[in-house]
Design a protein around this motif. Structure first.
Motif, PDB file in Angstrom:
ATOM      1  N   ILE A  57      70.513  36.800  26.058  1.00 39.81           N
ATOM      2  CA  ILE A  57      69.086  36.955  26.040  1.00 39.81           C
ATOM      3  C   ILE A  57      68.493  36.566  27.325  1.00 39.81           C
ATOM      4  O   ILE A  57      67.327  37.465  27.798  1.00 39.81           O
ATOM      5  CB  ILE A  57      68.425  36.234  25.005  1.00 39.81           C
ATOM      6  CG1 ILE A  57      69.236  36.485  23.566  1.00 39.81           C
ATOM      7  CG2 ILE A  57      67.095  35.984  24.692  1.00 39.81           C
ATOM      8  CD1 ILE A  57      68.782  35.342  22.470  1.00 39.81           C
ATOM      9  N   GLU A  58      68.599  35.723  28.154  1.00 39.01           N
ATOM     10  CA  GLU A  58      67.961  35.448  29.419  1.00 39.01           C
ATOM     11  C   GLU A  58      68.191  36.413  30.537  1.00 39.01           C
ATOM     12  O   GLU A  58      67.511  36.835  31.072  1.00 39.01           O
ATOM     13  CB  GLU A  58      68.736  34.018  29.869  1.00 39.01           C
ATOM     14  CG  GLU A  58      68.154  32.796  29.247  1.00 39.01           C
ATOM     15  CD  GLU A  58      68.621  31.463  29.795  1.00 39.01           C
ATOM     16  OE1 GLU A  58      67.851  30.672  29.902  1.00 39.01           O
ATOM     17  OE2 GLU A  58      69.816  31.479  30.151  1.00 39.01           O
ATOM     18  N   PHE A 101      56.196  37.392  30.356  1.00 39.51           N
ATOM     19  CA  PHE A 101      55.727  38.279  29.285  1.00 39.51           C
ATOM     20  C   PHE A 101      54.355  38.262  29.018  1.00 39.51           C
ATOM     21  O   PHE A 101      53.474  37.555  29.619  1.00 39.51           O
ATOM     22  CB  PHE A 101      56.118  37.528  27.802  1.00 39.51           C
ATOM     23  CG  PHE A 101      57.589  37.832  27.568  1.00 39.51           C
ATOM     24  CD1 PHE A 101      57.939  39.006  26.779  1.00 39.51           C
ATOM     25  CD2 PHE A 101      58.729  36.954  28.083  1.00 39.51           C
ATOM     26  CE1 PHE A 101      59.245  39.126  26.521  1.00 39.51           C
ATOM     27  CE2 PHE A 101      59.792  37.137  27.614  1.00 39.51           C
ATOM     28  CZ  PHE A 101      60.367  38.303  26.957  1.00 39.51           C
ATOM     29  N   TRP A 142      71.534  46.721  31.257  1.00 39.62           N
ATOM     30  CA  TRP A 142      70.290  46.055  31.721  1.00 39.62           C
ATOM     31  C   TRP A 142      70.070  46.202  33.066  1.00 39.62           C
ATOM     32  O   TRP A 142      68.838  46.628  33.507  1.00 39.62           O
ATOM     33  CB  TRP A 142      70.362  44.539  31.361  1.00 39.62           C
ATOM     34  CG  TRP A 142      70.419  44.413  29.847  1.00 39.62           C
ATOM     35  CD1 TRP A 142      71.645  43.936  29.186  1.00 39.62           C
ATOM     36  CD2 TRP A 142      69.426  44.549  28.957  1.00 39.62           C
ATOM     37  NE1 TRP A 142      71.036  43.660  27.823  1.00 39.62           N
ATOM     38  CE2 TRP A 142      69.703  43.997  27.753  1.00 39.62           C
ATOM     39  CE3 TRP A 142      67.983  44.831  28.811  1.00 39.62           C
ATOM     40  CZ2 TRP A 142      69.179  44.130  26.289  1.00 39.62           C
ATOM     41  CZ3 TRP A 142      67.268  45.010  27.834  1.00 39.62           C
ATOM     42  CH2 TRP A 142      67.671  44.390  26.695  1.00 39.62           C
ATOM     43  N   GLY A 200      67.807  40.977  22.078  1.00 40.57           N
ATOM     44  CA  GLY A 200      67.912  41.042  23.272  1.00 40.57           C
ATOM     45  C   GLY A 200      69.585  40.242  23.494  1.00 40.57           C
ATOM     46  O   GLY A 200      69.601  40.064  24.726  1.00 40.57           O
ATOM     47  N   ALA A 208      57.347  31.748  27.766  1.00 38.30           N
ATOM     48  CA  ALA A 208      56.874  33.277  27.675  1.00 38.30           C
ATOM     49  C   ALA A 208      56.242  33.828  28.853  1.00 38.30           C
ATOM     50  O   ALA A 208      56.203  34.457  29.602  1.00 38.30           O
ATOM     51  CB  ALA A 208      56.767  33.708  26.311  1.00 38.30           C
ATOM     52  N   THR A 213      55.363  43.967  27.594  1.00 35.73           N
ATOM     53  CA  THR A 213      56.374  43.072  27.207  1.00 35.73           C
ATOM     54  C   THR A 213      55.529  42.080  26.170  1.00 35.73           C
ATOM     55  O   THR A 213      54.741  41.143  26.565  1.00 35.73           O
ATOM     56  CB  THR A 213      57.318  42.323  28.065  1.00 35.73           C
ATOM     57  OG1 THR A 213      56.244  41.569  28.832  1.00 35.73           O
ATOM     58  CG2 THR A 213      57.901  43.113  28.932  1.00 35.73           C
ATOM     59  N   MET A 269      66.007  39.521  29.263  1.00 35.65           N
ATOM     60  CA  MET A 269      64.615  39.152  29.759  1.00 35.65           C
ATOM     61  C   MET A 269      64.248  39.458  31.127  1.00 35.65           C
ATOM     62  O   MET A 269      63.489  40.092  31.568  1.00 35.65           O
ATOM     63  CB  MET A 269      64.208  37.832  29.081  1.00 35.65           C
ATOM     64  CG  MET A 269      64.053  37.931  27.662  1.00 35.65           C
ATOM     65  SD  MET A 269      63.462  36.294  26.900  1.00 35.65           S
ATOM     66  CE  MET A 269      63.163  36.307  25.225  1.00 35.65           C
ATOM     67  N   SER A 270      65.101  38.494  31.813  1.00 34.28           N
ATOM     68  CA  SER A 270      65.094  38.615  33.237  1.00 34.28           C
ATOM     69  C   SER A 270      65.094  40.221  33.662  1.00 34.28           C
ATOM     70  O   SER A 270      64.365  40.587  34.790  1.00 34.28           O
ATOM     71  CB  SER A 270      66.152  37.900  34.030  1.00 34.28           C
ATOM     72  OG  SER A 270      67.325  38.499  33.884  1.00 34.28           O
ATOM     73  N   LEU A 317      61.613  41.861  32.751  1.00 34.59           N
ATOM     74  CA  LEU A 317      60.257  41.297  33.337  1.00 34.59           C
ATOM     75  C   LEU A 317      60.424  41.269  34.671  1.00 34.59           C
ATOM     76  O   LEU A 317      59.353  41.216  35.570  1.00 34.59           O
ATOM     77  CB  LEU A 317      60.546  39.700  32.962  1.00 34.59           C
ATOM     78  CG  LEU A 317      60.234  39.479  31.551  1.00 34.59           C
ATOM     79  CD1 LEU A 317      60.483  37.974  31.194  1.00 34.59           C
ATOM     80  CD2 LEU A 317      58.820  40.199  30.765  1.00 34.59           C
ATOM     81  N   TRP A 323      56.990  38.593  23.223  1.00 29.04           N
ATOM     82  CA  TRP A 323      58.063  37.727  22.989  1.00 29.04           C
ATOM     83  C   TRP A 323      57.624  37.703  21.346  1.00 29.04           C
ATOM     84  O   TRP A 323      56.520  36.944  21.253  1.00 29.04           O
ATOM     85  CB  TRP A 323      58.218  36.648  23.576  1.00 29.04           C
ATOM     86  CG  TRP A 323      59.247  35.715  23.189  1.00 29.04           C
ATOM     87  CD1 TRP A 323      59.606  35.523  21.764  1.00 29.04           C
ATOM     88  CD2 TRP A 323      60.074  34.564  23.945  1.00 29.04           C
ATOM     89  NE1 TRP A 323      60.523  34.338  21.808  1.00 29.04           N
ATOM     90  CE2 TRP A 323      61.003  33.925  23.010  1.00 29.04           C
ATOM     91  CE3 TRP A 323      59.767  34.293  25.271  1.00 29.04           C
ATOM     92  CZ2 TRP A 323      61.619  32.814  23.433  1.00 29.04           C
ATOM     93  CZ3 TRP A 323      60.437  33.126  25.570  1.00 29.04           C
ATOM     94  CH2 TRP A 323      61.492  32.375  24.839  1.00 29.04           C
ATOM     95  N   PHE A 377      60.829  41.390  22.149  1.00 26.11           N
ATOM     96  CA  PHE A 377      61.996  40.784  22.062  1.00 26.11           C
ATOM     97  C   PHE A 377      61.908  39.760  21.040  1.00 26.11           C
ATOM     98  O   PHE A 377      60.710  38.877  21.084  1.00 26.11           O
ATOM     99  CB  PHE A 377      62.367  39.775  23.545  1.00 26.11           C
ATOM    100  CG  PHE A 377      62.843  40.710  24.540  1.00 26.11           C
ATOM    101  CD1 PHE A 377      64.336  40.333  24.779  1.00 26.11           C
ATOM    102  CD2 PHE A 377      62.197  41.216  25.566  1.00 26.11           C
ATOM    103  CE1 PHE A 377      64.978  41.237  25.750  1.00 26.11           C
ATOM    104  CE2 PHE A 377      62.679  42.053  26.348  1.00 26.11           C
ATOM    105  CZ  PHE A 377      63.897  41.941  26.595  1.00 26.11           C
TER     106      PHE A 377
END
Length: 216
Positions: free
Chosen positions: A135-136, A179, A98, A90, A174, A153, A139-140, A143, A155, A114
């Motif tokens: 990473i944030e 997730f 992304w 990530g 998560a 997904t 992920m955002s 998701l 984690w 991730f």
């Protein structure tokens, strides 16, 4: 590896410096394993000419997101209806990539894992050079994809002595951010009783032989 699956090393490129990764403790063998990026034509050939149950984009040396043609690869495998399991740390920093995944790709048949082994104050201890803000963001973007295009997904959390106290919090986070699953793996490669839970020197968790290789 299940004989119905195939693991594809798309690239040997990664920006992290995890001590337990062979790209770091096998630096003296870099000329042998540093093969760069797999040719796009070869990656497509595999998709067109094989029918494995799952195609694993799980790098032993590199992170698949660092392949320069990763968007084309994901789109091509999705177009052929291939089941793909991709793992990433990530930390890939180009937000544009992304953004495109979020808005343009249909990867609902895929599973994205991730591999993040800590929260903002601990992930970088083992995942050296990782950036929490990257990473944030990653992920955002995954998701927040519409459910009809979003992958399953996961984690994945490797539990070390220094992050064990955060496992419960990470699991709650998560599930809160969307997730589908949170997986905990207790590390078996590291010392069970570190000298100090307060020290953030990863070398204290290495076995002697690994430490010898890491220090070369």
């Amino acid at each position: 590896m299940n004989h119905n699956n195939i693991e594809i090393e798309l690239t040997t490129v990664c920006s992290l410096g995890c001590p337990g990764c062979p790209r770091n403790y096998q630096k003296h063998l870099k000329g042998q394993w540093n093969t760069g990026h797999m040719l796009l034509d070869h990656v497509k050939w595999i998709a067109k000419n094989t029918d494995f149950k799952t195609y694993l984009f799980v790098g032993c040396y590199g992170d698949p997101l660092y392949h320069p043609d990763i968007l084309q690869i994901l789109d091509f495998y999705a177009w052929l209806g291939k089941r793909v399991h991709l793992e990433t740390n990530g930390s890939f920093g180009k937000k544009e990539l992304w953004d495109v995944i979020n808005t343009d790709l249909d990867i609902h048949k895929m599973t994205w894992t991730f591999s993040v082994d800590g929260l903002e104050d601990t992930n970088h201890i083992y995942r050296k050079h990782s950036k929490w803000s990257n990473i944030e963001y990653a992920m955002s973007k995954i998701l927040s994809m519409p459910k009809d295009r979003r992958p399953k997904t996961i984690w994945k959390w490797i539990e070390f002595p220094y992050n064990a106290h955060q496992t419960k919090t990470a699991k709650e986070l998560a599930l809160e951010i969307g997730f589908d699953r949170f997986e905990v793996m207790k590390s078996s490669r590291w010392r069970a009783y570190p000298r100090s839970m307060e020290q953030h020197d990863i070398s204290q968790y290495l076995f002697p032989k690994e430490l010898e290789l890491w220090n070369k």
